[in-house]
Every structure is written in C-alpha cells, then in structure tokens.
Design a protein around this motif. Structure first.
Motif, PDB file in Angstrom:
ATOM      1  N   LEU A  42      16.242  -5.157   3.755  1.00 24.97           N
ATOM      2  CA  LEU A  42      15.256  -5.277   2.559  1.00 24.97           C
ATOM      3  C   LEU A  42      14.202  -6.329   2.981  1.00 24.97           C
ATOM      4  O   LEU A  42      14.578  -7.366   3.053  1.00 24.97           O
ATOM      5  N   LEU A  43      13.039  -5.663   2.841  1.00 25.95           N
ATOM      6  CA  LEU A  43      11.760  -6.707   3.277  1.00 25.95           C
ATOM      7  C   LEU A  43      11.422  -7.438   2.156  1.00 25.95           C
ATOM      8  O   LEU A  43      11.769  -7.179   0.936  1.00 25.95           O
ATOM      9  N   THR A  44      10.611  -8.477   2.300  1.00 25.65           N
ATOM     10  CA  THR A  44      10.176  -9.405   1.151  1.00 25.65           C
ATOM     11  C   THR A  44       9.273  -8.711   0.309  1.00 25.65           C
ATOM     12  O   THR A  44       9.097  -9.151  -0.773  1.00 25.65           O
ATOM     13  N   ASP A  45       8.477  -7.640   0.781  1.00 22.33           N
ATOM     14  CA  ASP A  45       7.630  -6.666  -0.107  1.00 22.33           C
ATOM     15  C   ASP A  45       8.512  -5.766  -0.988  1.00 22.33           C
ATOM     16  O   ASP A  45       7.749  -5.053  -1.841  1.00 22.33           O
ATOM     17  N   GLY A  46       9.605  -5.794  -0.623  1.00 22.60           N
ATOM     18  CA  GLY A  46      10.558  -4.737  -1.470  1.00 22.60           C
ATOM     19  C   GLY A  46      10.721  -3.355  -0.714  1.00 22.60           C
ATOM     20  O   GLY A  46      11.323  -2.488  -1.115  1.00 22.60           O
TER      21      GLY A  46
END
Length: 69
Positions: A42-46
C-alpha cells in the motif's frame, strides 16, 4: 482503593480495545485478480501494488518482475 482504580482502568482499556477490534473487517473482492498475488504493498498515495507470484507446483515461469496496480 488502589485495587478498585486498577480494576476500573483495566476495564476501560478492555472496553476500548473491544470497540477497536470490532471495527476491522475483511471485505470480499468484487473482481478477483487474474494472477496469483504474492507481495502486496500500500503506497502513501493510496495505490495498491500487487506482485504476481508463480506459486503453483506445475508453474515453469520464473518471471518475478510482474507488478500490478
């Protein structure tokens, strides 16, 4: 008196923890992936990245470079 405060504090923590635990549930996917997912990030931008993993006994592919978002 000290035991009563300790019991009250423990009870409060257990009530809050039970409330948090019931909020977290798994949701079934409406569209199943067409590949066998391995690692999922899960990346920081969703955005969700999933790695395609050849994890079957009869697989002859060793391509570990396939990522899907």
């Amino acid at each position: 008196m000290r035991a009563l405060r300790m019991l009250a504090g423990t009870s409060a923590v257990l009530i809050v923890a039970a409330g948090i635990a019931t909020c977290q549930t798994w949701q079934p996917l409406s569209h199943q992936p067409t590949f066998s997912p391995g690692a999922v990030l899960l990346l920081t931008d969703g955005t969700v990245l999933a790695h395609s993993e050849p994890n079957c006994l009869s697989c002859t592919s060793t391509d570990y470079s396939s990522w899907y978002s």
